[in-house]
Structure formats: structure tokens, C-alpha cells
Design an enzyme around this catalytic site. Structure first.
Site, short mmCIF file in Angstrom:
data_model
loop_
_atom_site.label_atom_id
_atom_site.label_comp_id
_atom_site.label_asym_id
_atom_site.label_seq_id
_atom_site.Cartn_x
_atom_site.Cartn_y
_atom_site.Cartn_z
N HIS A 161 66.93 -17.96 15.45
CA HIS A 161 65.75 -18.57 14.85
C HIS A 161 65.30 -19.83 15.60
CE1 HIS A 161 65.51 -16.17 11.04
NE2 HIS A 161 66.71 -15.85 11.44
N ASP A 214 60.61 -26.41 18.98
CA ASP A 214 60.78 -25.70 17.72
C ASP A 214 60.84 -24.21 18.01
OD1 ASP A 214 60.93 -25.33 14.95
OD2 ASP A 214 59.37 -26.82 14.58
P1 ADP Z 1 62.39 -25.51 10.09
O1 ADP Z 1 62.90 -24.12 9.83
O2 ADP Z 1 62.87 -26.13 11.36
O3 ADP Z 1 62.54 -26.43 8.93
P2 ADP Z 1 59.72 -24.33 9.90
O4 ADP Z 1 58.40 -25.00 10.05
O5 ADP Z 1 59.86 -23.07 10.66
O6 ADP Z 1 60.81 -25.40 10.29
O7 ADP Z 1 59.97 -23.97 8.37
C1 ADP Z 1 59.96 -24.96 7.42
C2 ADP Z 1 59.69 -24.37 6.04
O8 ADP Z 1 60.07 -25.33 5.08
C3 ADP Z 1 58.21 -24.07 5.79
O9 ADP Z 1 58.09 -22.94 4.95
C4 ADP Z 1 57.72 -25.32 5.09
O10 ADP Z 1 56.65 -25.12 4.18
C5 ADP Z 1 58.96 -25.77 4.33
N1 ADP Z 1 58.98 -27.24 4.28
C6 ADP Z 1 59.02 -28.10 5.30
N2 ADP Z 1 58.96 -29.36 4.86
C7 ADP Z 1 58.88 -29.30 3.53
C8 ADP Z 1 58.77 -30.28 2.48
N3 ADP Z 1 58.71 -31.58 2.75
N4 ADP Z 1 58.71 -29.83 1.20
C9 ADP Z 1 58.76 -28.52 0.95
N5 ADP Z 1 58.84 -27.56 1.87
C10 ADP Z 1 58.91 -27.94 3.14
#
Ligand code: ADP
Length: 468
Positions: free
Chosen positions: A155, A363
Site C-alpha cells: 500500500h 505517498d
Molecule cells: P494514509 O493511508 O497514509 O493515512 P490516505 O490518504 O491514503 O493516507 O488515506 C487516509 C484515509 O483516512 C482517508 O480515507 C481519509 O479520509 C481518512 N482520514 C485522514 N485524515 C483524517 C482525519 N483527520 N479524520 C478522519 N479521517 C481521516
């Protein structure tokens, strides 16, 4: 058709609602095959090792969960996975801890879990292993006697060979990966990095059809860009909870333009650079002062690791500088919220925001970029400003792509996004939404499973069996 077996460090919690995203996708994948097993860590750490797994049955899916000892949790999870692999694979070799003991624990947990999983397998099963915690799991399944199909999906990014080789154990990891039949990455760039590494360091032979021959094994390597359930997220964005969140924030910002960033607080996300860019935007554009606000939502994660504490302090300092310079009685330029919010609320805030700022330094994919697009109003869509180092950038060329290290260029991209005419916004959004809707989560899981089934077919002489 055999069962699907999913292995991931954390599973959905049995008997608890699945909050969307990957958990739902994997659940659907398991259900669609009429049953299967979801294997992983229970989330519990115990003082002493327990034998075996705990089984929970839910619908057609069996959850098989194993505990970690406190020492395993430290070495495997907090140690090698979080403090070694995570930073190195995100190009932060400077933040990585290189600790042979942590690697030994990582390898031992993969061995123990491989043995446990192998006992659950039946002849026609196919096994799909997820992410960097389990790079050696396939090899341990082979060591335990499993000869059936095993695929692996990473991932996070796979770094350039020069960076991957900073890991003292890179050759061990590579040998382990070679026992998978299919290795999936997020992007063509990751595939290319991995293939170059295998060629340069292990004399791998690239065969037609994305196959690689190495260590006496043949595996298929391909990109499977992960997506979101775009239609579902678009629906969320107009649900009452979303509208309520947007109204609450809307009242606060009045009719100022909103720029939004939503991330886990992690050093890979480029948060300091983002705040600097917003500061630069205000420094250089007097007319925008008082007219635009940045809302950055970033809950702390893995707080036990020192680097995150430093990051938090840096963000407070940077936001303090900009707010100190420019705040007025009725306007605070940067609002920084260090907590998570429910998906419905985020969807509403995305829809309200004129600009989505998604500027990680590195990322694997970045799903926030896709969620921002899915949440927009087709008639009056916002603009996505996206880092060229997010996996998402490979297929989301309708965004304003930026180099997140170039503070001036980022400030300029935000300005351009704020001033972009409606027609251009609509045109860019249509292209982005079409991409996000086409490469959604269902397409992702189905294409991986189809490729895994094909990759594991007994093919005779490999090169001859695969069309070029
Ligand atoms: P990572 O897996 O590195 O955290 P991604 O952008 O691929 O990054 O996925 C992050 C997920 O977590 C997304 O679905 C996003 O909406 C959720 N997310 C990120 N930050 C927050 C937050 N502050 N509150 C709620 N959900 C969050």
C-alpha cells in the site's frame, strides 16, 4: 472456486461496523467469493506468547486473529515496520532506525504468523497478503509447505533502488518477496523501482507480460492503483451530516474561500511545507488577506515515535507565525485541528472547500485526493492541488500538480486554484471524477484477484505462456 484468504496486520474488527474504505472492500471481496478467512493481528498485546489464533465467524467470513507479545509488538510493529520500513519507503532514511534485533523480531513474527495461517489453508484457497508488515509472510507460507497462489499488495511506495538498499536487510526482504506469485504496487513508478532493484541487485530477468524471474522463481509484478467507492462518497457529501458540518464551518468562515487539507499527522504528508506555502501566499498577495482560510485537519498518529512530537511542534510554530502576522478580529488564516472527524463530516467540508490541498512528500496513493474530487458539486467544483509525489498523481493529471518542496510554486498553485474560472474548474473536475469513478475500490480488488488467479496458473515455460 476456492476461498479467498486475506492477511493484513490489522483486520476489520469482527462484529463491529466497518467504517468504509479498505475494510469494506476486503469484506466485499471475501463475501463475493462465498466465504473466506481474514487473518491478522488481534490488536492485543500480551505479556507472554499465546498459541494459535482466535476464531470469530461473521456471515461467510471467519476472522482468525493472533495476539502479539509485548516484545513482538515493540520489535515487529513499532520497531521494524513503523520505524524502519515506513520512513525508508517514504524516502526518509534520515528518520529510520536500523536495528538488527527489530528485524529479527519482524522476521520471527512473519514466521510465526505464516505457520498459523498455513494451518488454516485448504487446497483450492488463494491468499492475498497486505502491506509492509508482512513482506516475508509468503515465504513463511512456502516454508510451512503451502504451494498454492499467494499474492502481495504494497500500500505504500516502493522506493528507488538507491533508497531501498539503505535497508541492511534489503536482500532478505527481496528474497522473501520472490515467493509471492503476484506482487502488486500502487503505481507504475513503484513497479519500475522494484524491477530495477531486482535486476541490478539480484540479476532478475524481465519477461513479457510483467513477469520477473529471480531466485529460481517466477512472479508477476504489476500496478493496481487503489481507489475509493466514489459513488458512495459522493452520496455522503450531500447527506444531512455533511451539510450540517459545512453549515457550521460556513458560518465561521462567512463567504471567504476555504482551502482544506486532511491528513494523518505524519512526516510523509508534507504538512510544514503546506503551511509555509499558505504563509507565502498571504505574504505575496495582499489582496487575499482576509479573504481565504486554510483548514488543516491532522490528528496525531504513532505519537510514541519522537519524530511525530517534533512535527507537531513545528506545525504549531508555523501556524503561529502566519496567524500572528495576519489574523484580524474576525479572521484567522490557519485553523489547525488535531483530531479526526467522521467521514460524513469530512465529505461535507471537502464539498465546501474551493481548494483541496493534497501535498505529501511521498505517498503510496493518497485517498484524500480522490475523496476531495468525489465530494465536489459538478456545477461548481473546487480545484485539487496535488503533489507529483503522491501515487494518485500518476492518473490524476487534471489536478494542479506541484512539487511539495517548492514552496513558491505551491503558493502560486493555490492562488491559481482560487482564481480559476468556472469553466476550467468544471473541465478539470470532469476528467478527475471520471478517473476516480472508473478506478474505484471494486475495480481494484477485482483486478488484483483476477491477476492473482492468472499468475498462479501452472503455465509450463513461463515466457511462452504469457502473451507479450
Ligand atoms: P494514509 O493511508 O497514509 O493515512 P490516505 O490518504 O491514503 O493516507 O488515506 C487516509 C484515509 O483516512 C482517508 O480515507 C481519509 O479520509 C481518512 N482520514 C485522514 N485524515 C483524517 C482525519 N483527520 N479524520 C478522519 N479521517 C481521516
Amino acid at each position: 472456486m476456492g476461498r479467498l484468504i486475506v492477511a493484513s496486520n490489522r483486520t476489520a474488527r469482527p462484529q463491529e461496523p466497518r467504517a468504509g474504505g479498505l475494510a469494506v472492500a476486503l469484506w466485499d471481496a471475501l463475501s463475493e467469493r462465498g466465504g473466506g478467512v481474514w487473518f491478522g493481528w488481534s490488536g492485543d498485546t500480551l505479556a507472554r506468547e499465546t498459541r494459535g489464533v482466535r476464531l470469530f465467524v461473521e456471515g461467510a467470513v471467519d476472522f482468525a486473529l493472533a495476539d502479539l507479545t509485548e516484545a513482538e509488538y515493540q520489535g515487529y510493529y513499532l520497531g521494524y515496520a513503523n520505524r524502519t520500513i515506513w520512513p525508508v519507503f517514504h524516502y526518509r532514511v534520515d528518520l529510520a532506525h536500523f536495528d538488527q534485533e527489530a528485524f529479527d523480531t519482524y522476521a520471527a513474527v512473519n514466521r510465526r504468523f505464516g505457520g498459523l495461517l498455513c494451518q488454516l489453508l485448504r487446497q483450492d484457497d488463494i491468499v492475498w497478503v497486505h502491506d509492509y508488515h508482512f513482506m516475508l509472510l509468503g515465504q513463511e507460507l512456502r516454508n510451512s509447505g503451502w504451494q498454492g497462489p499467494v499474492g502481495f499488495f504494497l500500500h505504500i511506495p516502493f522506493p528507488a533502488p538507491e533508497v531501498f538498499t539503505a535497508l541492511p536487510q534489503h536482500a532478505r526482504l527481496a528474497r522473501g518477496l520472490a515467493d509471492y506469485d503476484l506482487i502488486g504496487f500502487q503505481t507504475a513508478r513503484d513497479v519500475d523501482n522494484f524491477c530495477r532493484y531486482m535486476e541490478q541487485h539480484h540479476g532478475a530477468e524481465l519477461l513479457p507480460g510483467g513477469r520477473l524471474r529471480c531466485f529460481g522463481r517466477s512472479m508477476r509484478v504489476a500496478a493496481f492503483p487503489i481507489g475509493i467507492d466514489a459513488q458512495d462518497f459522493a452520496r455522503l457529501a450531500v447527506a444531512p451530516e455533511a451539510a450540517a458540518a459545512a453549515t457550521r464551518l460556513g458560518r465561521l468562515i462567512e463567504n471567504r474561500a476555504l482551502v482544506i487539507g486532511v491528513d494523518r499527522m505524519d512526516y510523509s504528508k508534507g504538512l510544514p511545507q503546506r503551511l509555509q506555502a499558505f504563509g507565502r501566499l498571504l505574504d505575496e498577495n495582499e489582496t487575499l488577506r482576509g479573504r481565504v482560510s486554510l483548514l488543516q485537519i491532522a490528528p496525531p498518529s504513532r505519537e510514541t515515535v519522537g519524530a511525530y512530537r517534533d512535527l507537531r511542534e513545528e506545525l504549531d510554530r508555523l501556524a503561529g507565525r502566519v496567524n500572528g502576522d495576519y489574523s484580524d478580529l474576525d479572521w484567522t488564516p490557519i485553523r489547525y485541528l488535531a483530531r479526526g472527524y467522521p467521514r460524513e463530516m469530512l465529505a461535507g467540508l471537502f464539498r465546501l472547500a474551493r481548494v483541496g490541498l493534497v501535498t505529501p512528500l511521498h505517498d503510496g496513493m493518497n485517498l484524500v485526493a480522490k475523496e476531495y474530487v468525489a465530494a465536489q458539486d459538478a456545477e461548481d467544483p473546487g480545484v485539487l492541488v496535488l503533489s507529483e509525489f503522491a501515487g494518485a498523481a500518476e492518473r490524476m493529471q487534471g489536478a494542479l500538480l506541484v512539487n511539495p518542496h517548492d514552496i513558491g510554486a505551491m503558493a502560486e498553485a493555490i492562488r491559481r486554484a482560487l482564481e480559476m474560472p468556472l469553466e476550467e474548474r468544471q473541465e478539470r473536475w470532469r476528467a478527475l471524477f471520471a478517473e476516480v469513478a472508473e478506478h474505484d475500490l471494486t475495480a481494484w480488488r477485482r483486478s488484483f484477484i483476477a491477476a492473482l488467479e492468472a499468475a498462479a496458473e501452472p503455465a509450463g515455460p513461463v515466457a511462452a505462456a504469457i502473451p507479450a
